[in-house]
Design a protein around this motif. Structure first.
Motif, PDB file in Angstrom:
ATOM      1  N   ASP A 109      13.223  32.992  24.805  1.00  0.00           N
ATOM      2  CA  ASP A 109      12.739  33.064  23.177  1.00  0.00           C
ATOM      3  C   ASP A 109      13.480  32.530  21.838  1.00  0.00           C
ATOM      4  O   ASP A 109      12.753  32.657  20.844  1.00  0.00           O
ATOM      5  CB  ASP A 109      13.359  34.618  23.301  1.00  0.00           C
ATOM      6  CG  ASP A 109      12.635  35.614  24.442  1.00  0.00           C
ATOM      7  OD1 ASP A 109      11.623  35.100  24.658  1.00  0.00           O
ATOM      8  OD2 ASP A 109      13.329  37.107  25.071  1.00  0.00           O
ATOM      9  N   ALA A 110      14.447  32.381  22.534  1.00  0.00           N
ATOM     10  CA  ALA A 110      15.194  32.113  20.847  1.00  0.00           C
ATOM     11  C   ALA A 110      14.363  30.269  20.555  1.00  0.00           C
ATOM     12  O   ALA A 110      14.140  30.397  19.230  1.00  0.00           O
ATOM     13  CB  ALA A 110      16.517  31.357  21.114  1.00  0.00           C
ATOM     14  N   LEU A 111      13.813  29.586  21.163  1.00  0.00           N
ATOM     15  CA  LEU A 111      12.534  28.431  21.004  1.00  0.00           C
ATOM     16  C   LEU A 111      10.778  29.325  20.493  1.00  0.00           C
ATOM     17  O   LEU A 111      10.801  28.592  18.972  1.00  0.00           O
ATOM     18  CB  LEU A 111      12.032  27.506  22.202  1.00  0.00           C
ATOM     19  CG  LEU A 111      13.601  26.715  22.575  1.00  0.00           C
ATOM     20  CD1 LEU A 111      12.994  26.223  23.644  1.00  0.00           C
ATOM     21  CD2 LEU A 111      13.680  25.708  21.608  1.00  0.00           C
ATOM     22  N   VAL A 112      10.667  30.510  21.013  1.00  0.00           N
ATOM     23  CA  VAL A 112       9.696  30.962  20.379  1.00  0.00           C
ATOM     24  C   VAL A 112      10.009  31.143  19.431  1.00  0.00           C
ATOM     25  O   VAL A 112       9.345  31.333  17.802  1.00  0.00           O
ATOM     26  CB  VAL A 112       9.293  31.974  21.162  1.00  0.00           C
ATOM     27  CG1 VAL A 112       8.070  32.862  20.959  1.00  0.00           C
ATOM     28  CG2 VAL A 112       8.816  31.679  22.667  1.00  0.00           C
ATOM     29  N   ILE A 113      11.160  32.373  18.655  1.00  0.00           N
ATOM     30  CA  ILE A 113      11.723  32.824  16.909  1.00  0.00           C
ATOM     31  C   ILE A 113      11.393  31.034  16.070  1.00  0.00           C
ATOM     32  O   ILE A 113      11.352  31.228  15.414  1.00  0.00           O
ATOM     33  CB  ILE A 113      12.316  33.648  17.343  1.00  0.00           C
ATOM     34  CG1 ILE A 113      12.399  34.595  18.340  1.00  0.00           C
ATOM     35  CG2 ILE A 113      13.267  33.395  16.119  1.00  0.00           C
ATOM     36  CD1 ILE A 113      11.591  35.886  17.303  1.00  0.00           C
ATOM     37  N   ALA A 114      12.380  30.613  16.598  1.00  0.00           N
ATOM     38  CA  ALA A 114      12.389  29.099  16.427  1.00  0.00           C
ATOM     39  C   ALA A 114      10.775  28.798  15.169  1.00  0.00           C
ATOM     40  O   ALA A 114      10.889  28.369  14.108  1.00  0.00           O
ATOM     41  CB  ALA A 114      13.499  27.709  16.731  1.00  0.00           C
ATOM     42  N   ILE A 337      10.144  41.349  15.917  1.00  0.00           N
ATOM     43  CA  ILE A 337      10.382  40.428  14.964  1.00  0.00           C
ATOM     44  C   ILE A 337       9.493  39.762  14.545  1.00  0.00           C
ATOM     45  O   ILE A 337       9.520  39.534  13.247  1.00  0.00           O
ATOM     46  CB  ILE A 337      11.858  39.644  15.821  1.00  0.00           C
ATOM     47  CG1 ILE A 337      12.541  40.433  16.287  1.00  0.00           C
ATOM     48  CG2 ILE A 337      12.104  38.664  14.723  1.00  0.00           C
ATOM     49  CD1 ILE A 337      13.864  40.172  17.107  1.00  0.00           C
ATOM     50  N   VAL A 338       8.936  39.057  15.224  1.00  0.00           N
ATOM     51  CA  VAL A 338       7.334  37.967  14.500  1.00  0.00           C
ATOM     52  C   VAL A 338       6.407  38.746  13.741  1.00  0.00           C
ATOM     53  O   VAL A 338       6.488  38.468  12.338  1.00  0.00           O
ATOM     54  CB  VAL A 338       7.080  37.249  15.184  1.00  0.00           C
ATOM     55  CG1 VAL A 338       5.673  36.830  14.824  1.00  0.00           C
ATOM     56  CG2 VAL A 338       7.871  36.527  16.252  1.00  0.00           C
TER      57      VAL A 338
END
Length: 370
Positions: A109-114, A337-338
């Protein structure tokens, strides 16, 4: 179909207001969806038809993105293109990953947010340059090529995320095979394709629509995402008839994308949002990091920090590609969040693009004052 009719009717009104005041409509389509859907009144729900139309909107968006990835043009600009692109990537992707990790999201998920944090909205950036008559400025060239670099990084991210489900060697092998075949065919029949796309009848329209639908069919057979195939297809077509192909694809893209944005808003639920202070911090950081990277790029490419202010005013918005990553690969914790980040940053970016000249003058006075 009633839901699609209600959503489109609302979007027509939104589009009229946005065109009247020369502001990009994307954030307001999403807000319309939020009001109509799960997070708001709950009077419209997603359906198989709306999901198909929205998916076609994504594919036509990616096809037209591919039309801008002309290999020869990228090679010509490789110096400043790489410098600006790497600065943008290092600052924003790293910051997005760090903030996602800090708030407790898992690695995937952190990679998607990044990725969503890093990639600006090409639609809003280009609309800002056109609507505000800035295409003649030297910074506008940097903005356009930044969008191209981000498009290339998006392809890399799609491959990375797909590799979690399918063998990366199979993905790379299929992509290389399709790319070589597509570019070879276009190169072989380049003259005929130019003549074909110059036609004024319905055949070029039918051919473009068929090509995108065939990409979906090939994807189902191979297991490789159709998003990658349509990007390759668009890039190959750019060798022969990029401008004309974009004109043909634009009506499909514009109509289907409206459905995509509004139904993205309809499907969002804010039940899994982090605390408001954390969410606000993420959004503010997204705006600040784009400013920091733009200032560094302005100094590195144009020799002036103020050039970076001009670049930032047109690239602060996140939009269609951030949503794409969240929908395709984000967990239920990532999507809201996105969504919030896209709505706020695209609203901010719409107004910074419109009022970039007074913002630049104000920043200039501060720098001189110092």
């Amino acid at each position: 179909m009633e839901g699609i009719a209600i959503a489109l009717a609302a979007c027509v009104g939104v589009a009229l207001i946005c065109r009247r005041y020369a502001i990009p409509p994307i954030p307001f389509y999403i807000i319309t969806g939020l009001l109509l859907g799960t997070a708001g009144l709950g009077i419209v729900e997603t359906s198989d038809v709306s999901e198909w139309i929205a998916h076609m909107g994504l594919l036509f968006l990616l096809f037209t993105m591919g039309l801008h990835l002309h290999p020869g043009e990228v090679a010509k600009r490789r110096g400043s293109f790489l410098i600006a692109g790497i600065i943008d990537l290092c600052v924003n992707f790293t910051a997005g990953f760090a903030v996602a990790f800090i708030i407790g999201l898992p690695l995937y998920d952190a990679l998607v947010i990044a990725g969503a944090f890093y990639i600006s909205s090409s639609a809003i950036a280009l609309s800002s340059l056109i609507d505000n008559r800035k295409l003649g400025f030297r910074e506008s060239d940097t903005v356009i090529w930044l969008m191209v670099f981000e498009d290339i990084m998006l392809v890399a991210l799609l491959i990375l995320f797909t590799a979690q489900e399918v063998s990366p060697f199979r993905i790379i092998g299929m992509i290389l095979f399709v790319a070589i075949a597509a570019f070879a065919c276009v190169w072989k029949f380049q003259g005929q394709l130019k003549q074909f796309f110059a036609r004024e009848d319905e055949l070029p329209i039918l051919a473009v629509f068929l090509a995108v639908v065939m990409a979906v069919a090939v994807s189902e057979v191979t297991g490789v995402p159709d998003s990658l195939f349509v990007i390759i297809l668009g890039s190959a077509v750019s060798l022969a008839a990029a401008d004309r192909a974009e004109v043909v694809a634009r009506p499909f893209r514009e109509v289907f994308l409206v459905v995509f944005f509004v139904f993205f808003g309809i499907s969002v639920s804010f039940s899994g949002l982090p605390p408001l202070l954390i969410l606000a911090s993420v959004i503010v950081l997204a705006i600040i990091t784009k400013l920091v990277s733009a200032l560094v790029i302005g100094k590195a490419i144009h020799g002036r920090v103020l050039s970076g202010v001009d670049i930032w005013t047109d690239t602060a918005s996140r939009g269609e590609f951030s949503i794409l990553l969240a929908l395709l690969y984000g967990s239920p914790a990532v999507v809201p969040i996105v969504a919030a980040m896209v709505v706020v940053t695209s609203c901010v970016g719409s107004f910074t693009g419109k009022y970039s000249k007074p913002i630049r003058r104000w920043c200039g006075r501060i720098i001189v004052g110092k």
